[in-house]
Design a protein around this motif. Structure first.
Motif, PDB file in Angstrom:
ATOM      1  N   VAL A  40      68.377  59.987  52.860  1.00 42.88           N
ATOM      2  CA  VAL A  40      67.984  60.602  51.597  1.00 42.88           C
ATOM      3  C   VAL A  40      66.760  61.474  51.838  1.00 42.88           C
ATOM      4  O   VAL A  40      66.098  61.382  52.867  1.00 42.88           O
ATOM      5  N   SER A  41      66.469  62.325  50.883  1.00 44.20           N
ATOM      6  CA  SER A  41      65.288  63.177  50.946  1.00 44.20           C
ATOM      7  C   SER A  41      64.457  62.987  49.689  1.00 44.20           C
ATOM      8  O   SER A  41      65.007  62.704  48.617  1.00 44.20           O
ATOM      9  N   PRO A  42      63.146  63.150  49.782  1.00 43.07           N
ATOM     10  CA  PRO A  42      62.297  63.028  48.587  1.00 43.07           C
ATOM     11  C   PRO A  42      62.614  64.140  47.586  1.00 43.07           C
ATOM     12  O   PRO A  42      62.956  65.262  47.986  1.00 43.07           O
ATOM     13  N   PRO A  43      62.482  63.870  46.302  1.00 47.11           N
ATOM     14  CA  PRO A  43      62.733  64.924  45.306  1.00 47.11           C
ATOM     15  C   PRO A  43      61.885  66.167  45.548  1.00 47.11           C
ATOM     16  O   PRO A  43      62.354  67.286  45.327  1.00 47.11           O
ATOM     17  N   LYS A  44      60.659  65.964  46.010  1.00 50.24           N
ATOM     18  CA  LYS A  44      59.788  67.125  46.243  1.00 50.24           C
ATOM     19  C   LYS A  44      60.386  68.057  47.290  1.00 50.24           C
ATOM     20  O   LYS A  44      60.306  69.288  47.172  1.00 50.24           O
ATOM     21  N   TRP A  45      61.004  67.476  48.307  1.00 51.41           N
ATOM     22  CA  TRP A  45      61.611  68.310  49.349  1.00 51.41           C
ATOM     23  C   TRP A  45      62.804  69.085  48.781  1.00 51.41           C
ATOM     24  O   TRP A  45      62.985  70.266  49.093  1.00 51.41           O
ATOM     25  N   TRP A  52      63.061  77.609  48.905  1.00 48.11           N
ATOM     26  CA  TRP A  52      62.987  78.253  50.220  1.00 48.11           C
ATOM     27  C   TRP A  52      64.241  79.067  50.507  1.00 48.11           C
ATOM     28  O   TRP A  52      64.159  80.151  51.098  1.00 48.11           O
ATOM     29  N   PHE A  53      65.397  78.598  50.089  1.00 47.18           N
ATOM     30  CA  PHE A  53      66.638  79.323  50.339  1.00 47.18           C
ATOM     31  C   PHE A  53      66.557  80.743  49.778  1.00 47.18           C
ATOM     32  O   PHE A  53      66.879  81.721  50.462  1.00 47.18           O
ATOM     33  N   PHE A  54      66.118  80.883  48.530  1.00 44.81           N
ATOM     34  CA  PHE A  54      66.042  82.208  47.912  1.00 44.81           C
ATOM     35  C   PHE A  54      64.961  83.056  48.563  1.00 44.81           C
ATOM     36  O   PHE A  54      65.129  84.268  48.733  1.00 44.81           O
ATOM     37  N   GLU A  55      63.841  82.416  48.924  1.00 49.19           N
ATOM     38  CA  GLU A  55      62.763  83.154  49.564  1.00 49.19           C
ATOM     39  C   GLU A  55      63.198  83.670  50.934  1.00 49.19           C
ATOM     40  O   GLU A  55      63.044  84.850  51.248  1.00 49.19           O
ATOM     41  N   ARG A  56      63.765  82.757  51.744  1.00 54.98           N
ATOM     42  CA  ARG A  56      64.071  83.113  53.139  1.00 54.98           C
ATOM     43  C   ARG A  56      65.339  83.954  53.264  1.00 54.98           C
ATOM     44  O   ARG A  56      65.377  84.917  54.044  1.00 54.98           O
ATOM     45  N   MET A  57      66.369  83.614  52.537  1.00 54.09           N
ATOM     46  CA  MET A  57      67.651  84.272  52.709  1.00 54.09           C
ATOM     47  C   MET A  57      67.779  85.578  51.944  1.00 54.09           C
ATOM     48  O   MET A  57      68.603  86.429  52.306  1.00 54.09           O
ATOM     49  N   ILE A  58      66.986  85.762  50.901  1.00 56.07           N
ATOM     50  CA  ILE A  58      67.122  86.971  50.086  1.00 56.07           C
ATOM     51  C   ILE A  58      65.833  87.792  50.084  1.00 56.07           C
ATOM     52  O   ILE A  58      65.816  88.935  50.533  1.00 56.07           O
ATOM     53  N   LEU A  59      64.743  87.208  49.592  1.00 59.08           N
ATOM     54  CA  LEU A  59      63.524  87.987  49.432  1.00 59.08           C
ATOM     55  C   LEU A  59      62.962  88.466  50.764  1.00 59.08           C
ATOM     56  O   LEU A  59      62.597  89.645  50.911  1.00 59.08           O
ATOM     57  N   GLN A  60      62.882  87.580  51.757  1.00 59.64           N
ATOM     58  CA  GLN A  60      62.330  87.995  53.051  1.00 59.64           C
ATOM     59  C   GLN A  60      63.240  88.986  53.765  1.00 59.64           C
ATOM     60  O   GLN A  60      62.771  89.805  54.565  1.00 59.64           O
ATOM     61  N   GLU A  61      64.523  88.932  53.484  1.00 57.01           N
ATOM     62  CA  GLU A  61      65.471  89.803  54.160  1.00 57.01           C
ATOM     63  C   GLU A  61      65.646  91.155  53.474  1.00 57.01           C
ATOM     64  O   GLU A  61      65.847  92.173  54.138  1.00 57.01           O
ATOM     65  N   LYS A  72      53.782  78.338  56.425  1.00 53.98           N
ATOM     66  CA  LYS A  72      54.295  77.094  57.012  1.00 53.98           C
ATOM     67  C   LYS A  72      55.511  76.539  56.274  1.00 53.98           C
ATOM     68  O   LYS A  72      56.180  75.634  56.775  1.00 53.98           O
ATOM     69  N   TYR A  73      55.801  77.071  55.084  1.00 49.49           N
ATOM     70  CA  TYR A  73      56.918  76.531  54.320  1.00 49.49           C
ATOM     71  C   TYR A  73      58.252  76.786  55.012  1.00 49.49           C
ATOM     72  O   TYR A  73      59.214  76.043  54.813  1.00 49.49           O
ATOM     73  N   ASN A  74      58.308  77.830  55.832  1.00 44.67           N
ATOM     74  CA  ASN A  74      59.551  78.105  56.546  1.00 44.67           C
ATOM     75  C   ASN A  74      59.898  76.973  57.507  1.00 44.67           C
ATOM     76  O   ASN A  74      61.073  76.711  57.771  1.00 44.67           O
ATOM     77  N   TYR A  75      58.884  76.298  58.030  1.00 38.47           N
ATOM     78  CA  TYR A  75      59.112  75.139  58.892  1.00 38.47           C
ATOM     79  C   TYR A  75      59.353  73.879  58.069  1.00 38.47           C
ATOM     80  O   TYR A  75      60.262  73.094  58.354  1.00 38.47           O
ATOM     81  N   LEU A  76      58.559  73.688  57.024  1.00 38.60           N
ATOM     82  CA  LEU A  76      58.640  72.446  56.238  1.00 38.60           C
ATOM     83  C   LEU A  76      59.944  72.310  55.477  1.00 38.60           C
ATOM     84  O   LEU A  76      60.464  71.198  55.330  1.00 38.60           O
ATOM     85  N   PHE A  77      60.503  73.416  54.997  1.00 40.44           N
ATOM     86  CA  PHE A  77      61.607  73.306  54.031  1.00 40.44           C
ATOM     87  C   PHE A  77      62.913  73.937  54.500  1.00 40.44           C
ATOM     88  O   PHE A  77      63.871  74.014  53.741  1.00 40.44           O
ATOM     89  N   ILE A 105      55.767  73.226  42.503  1.00 38.09           N
ATOM     90  CA  ILE A 105      56.149  73.842  41.225  1.00 38.09           C
ATOM     91  C   ILE A 105      55.623  75.268  41.157  1.00 38.09           C
ATOM     92  O   ILE A 105      56.306  76.191  40.676  1.00 38.09           O
ATOM     93  N   ALA A 106      54.395  75.485  41.661  1.00 34.03           N
ATOM     94  CA  ALA A 106      53.838  76.840  41.699  1.00 34.03           C
ATOM     95  C   ALA A 106      54.653  77.729  42.639  1.00 34.03           C
ATOM     96  O   ALA A 106      54.870  78.915  42.358  1.00 34.03           O
ATOM     97  N   TYR A 107      55.104  77.166  43.745  1.00 36.73           N
ATOM     98  CA  TYR A 107      55.963  77.886  44.699  1.00 36.73           C
ATOM     99  C   TYR A 107      57.251  78.315  44.032  1.00 36.73           C
ATOM    100  O   TYR A 107      57.686  79.473  44.151  1.00 36.73           O
ATOM    101  N   ARG A 108      57.888  77.400  43.285  1.00 37.11           N
ATOM    102  CA  ARG A 108      59.118  77.744  42.576  1.00 37.11           C
ATOM    103  C   ARG A 108      58.873  78.866  41.571  1.00 37.11           C
ATOM    104  O   ARG A 108      59.676  79.805  41.465  1.00 37.11           O
TER     105      ARG A 108
END
Length: 324
Positions: A40-45, A52-61, A72-77, A105-108
């Protein structure tokens, strides 16, 4: 299927993203970091990873001037995207007391705002279709994680001796309790059939390509197995009789000490109860049995002198049943 308008795309994005936030509203701050098992994973993760999916796969690209929220979020998440780079080991996700829930929550909120502005931009049709497909993938991915949030919170709470409830809702029972309902079967003839994604609407890559497969004659029950029926298997010594089990399954039963499905318990009076999102409740015998492993489902089928359907049989039957 591509979205027809930008406004519809933005509306769906907001709806799915807000649903995730609604799911975590019953949680206390201490609940967000618990990882009771490596499975299982923590809810926070979860709420960070889906962002992170939207940030890395769409916005960064595709967004020219996008600035990442935290390097560091690219490694953590990241989860298992090896092509992107290394990631926090799954079994160590519960070690992350920081970033805090407030930070996530601020990240989201930051990524959501950037995404909405990005989606408003005009682009050539080819790029627009590509972006729409990625957003649809991200939303489907997030809806998967919404299910995982509930699944993981339930397991985390079950490991707590207090057996806390995620919510408090009364569930009405329309059908009188009856553990031994009649079962009928729908017959299916043998033949060469086509299964797999038809090309209409969204599908994950493992649902393709569409292909032909041969099915032998089979019958499928018209309803799920009930708790009451499964209880009969338990009371008949099903967990103690190796003849019902695959060898790996029976070895797991003995190693793990399985006596009943996950979340089933007996109260002080010896009555069966079940742990639910509403806390501990009496076991309703007419409800479909759930939280059984493949090994348990297979053993029950052998106990009833039946078998589980194959993936191909199940998919074909689900497509045909309305016409039977």
């Amino acid at each position: 299927m591509l979205f027809e308008t930008t406004s519809y795309l933005i509306e769906k994005f907001a709806t799915v993203r807000n649903q995730t936030i609604a799911l975590i509203e019953p949680l206390e701050a201490e609940d967000f970091i618990i990882q009771a098992s490596s499975d299982v994973s923590p809810p926070k993760w979860h709420i960070a990873h889906t962002t992170w999916f939207f940030e890395r796969m769409i916005l960064q690209e595709y967004s020219e001037n996008y600035q990442v929220f935290h390097p560091k979020y690219n490694y953590l998440f990241n989860s298992y995207y090896n092509s992107i780079g290394p990631y926090q080991p799954r079994q160590q996700r519960g070690m992350l007391s920081r970033p805090t829930v407030e930070d996530i929550i601020a990240y989201r909120a930051y990524v959501d705002g950037q995404m909405i502005e990005f989606l408003k931009e005009e682009r050539i049709p080819e790029d627009q279709r590509k972006i729409e497909a990625l957003v649809e993938m991200g939303l489907q991915h997030e809806q998967q994680h919404q299910e995982l949030i509930l699944m993981d919170v339930k397991y985390n709470f079950f490991t707590n001796p207090l057996l806390p409830a995620y919510q408090s809702k009364s569930l009405e029972q329309d059908v009188p309790e009856n553990a031994l309902m009649e079962t009928s079967f729908i017959p299916f003839e043998e033949g060469l059939v086509e299964i797999g994604h038809t090309g209409d609407g969204f599908a994950f890559d493992n649902e393709s390509p569409r292909h032909k497969t041969w099915l032998h004659p089979f019958e499928l029950a018209t309803r799920p197995v009930t708790n009451g029926e499964y209880l009969a298997f338990i009371e008949a010594g099903g967990y103690e009789k190796s003849e019902y089990w695959l060898s790996d399954g029976f070895a797991t039963v003995q190693k793990e000490g399985w006596k009943a499905p996950l979340y089933w318990m007996k109260d002080d009076a010896g009555e069966w109860t079940i742990f639910t999102m509403n806390g501990v409740e009496p076991l309703r015998l007419d409800e479909p049995v759930c939280h059984v492993s493949f090994y348990e489902a297979d053993a029950y089928s052998r106990f009833k002198e039946k078998r589980l359907p194959t993936e191909a049989e199940w998919e074909w039957a689900s497509r045909q049943v309305d016409s039977v």
